[in-house]
Design an enzyme around this catalytic site. Sequence first.
Site, PDB file in Angstrom:
ATOM      1  N   ASP A 125       0.870  -1.166   0.000  1.00 24.60           N
ATOM      2  CA  ASP A 125       0.000   0.000   0.000  1.00 24.60           C
ATOM      3  C   ASP A 125       0.916   1.228   0.000  1.00 24.60           C
ATOM      4  O   ASP A 125       2.127   1.103   0.163  1.00 24.60           O
ATOM      5  CB  ASP A 125      -0.918  -0.015   1.235  1.00 24.60           C
ATOM      6  N   SER A 126       0.359   2.385  -0.176  1.00 22.36           N
ATOM      7  CA  SER A 126       1.145   3.609  -0.272  1.00 22.36           C
ATOM      8  C   SER A 126       2.118   3.736   0.904  1.00 22.36           C
ATOM      9  O   SER A 126       1.718   3.683   2.060  1.00 22.36           O
ATOM     10  CB  SER A 126       0.209   4.815  -0.295  1.00 22.36           C
TER      11      SER A 126
END
Length: 203
Positions: A125-126
């Site tokens: 994820d980011s």
Amino acid sequence: VNIHRSPFGGRNWEYYSEDGFLSGEMGAAVVQGAMSKGTYTYLKHFALNDQETNRDSDGLITWASEQVMRELYFRPFELSVKKGGSTAIMSSFNRIGTTWAGGSYELLTEVLRGEWGFEGFVLTDSVRTDFMYADQMLRAGGDACLMSTEIPIYDLDSATALNCLQSSVKNICYTVAHSNAMNGVAPGSTISYGLAPWAIGLL
């Protein structure tokens, strides 16, 4: 394919159900449908990402027994991989116990790749916080960091680092090569052989 853990879940509208089996069956069907058109899908967020509040500030710490994880929270991912044939997964922000999910060898290598036979691309994820390390992610079985800026890899010279980087490149290429990005054909795809629409348009 996360679980409706609470009616106050910030992204329940994205998730299928509070039931792991039902979520897995629906997720597997969506993956199969996408793959029939030569598209790979990212299952997210692997795993135990069932809270939005404070999930990325300091690494939300989630706790569950192995039985609960396997029967409820992992089941949608497992079915989407084994039955659906998914070749792409996004790991999650949170920690499972004290280990970042995107840097968990037990999660990404032992369970996902080892037990379930996953062959493909694991994306984080980011990456926004300082507990997410690219070196840890690579050694855990992840392949790339979702970033808008550069994230450093501190070890580029050791034999283990080179082996991890080679594995990541192979996993990413495997996923893309088994999609319609490569001349319009993926295994099980109903797209006819020949040039992909983007290639025809380019020509």
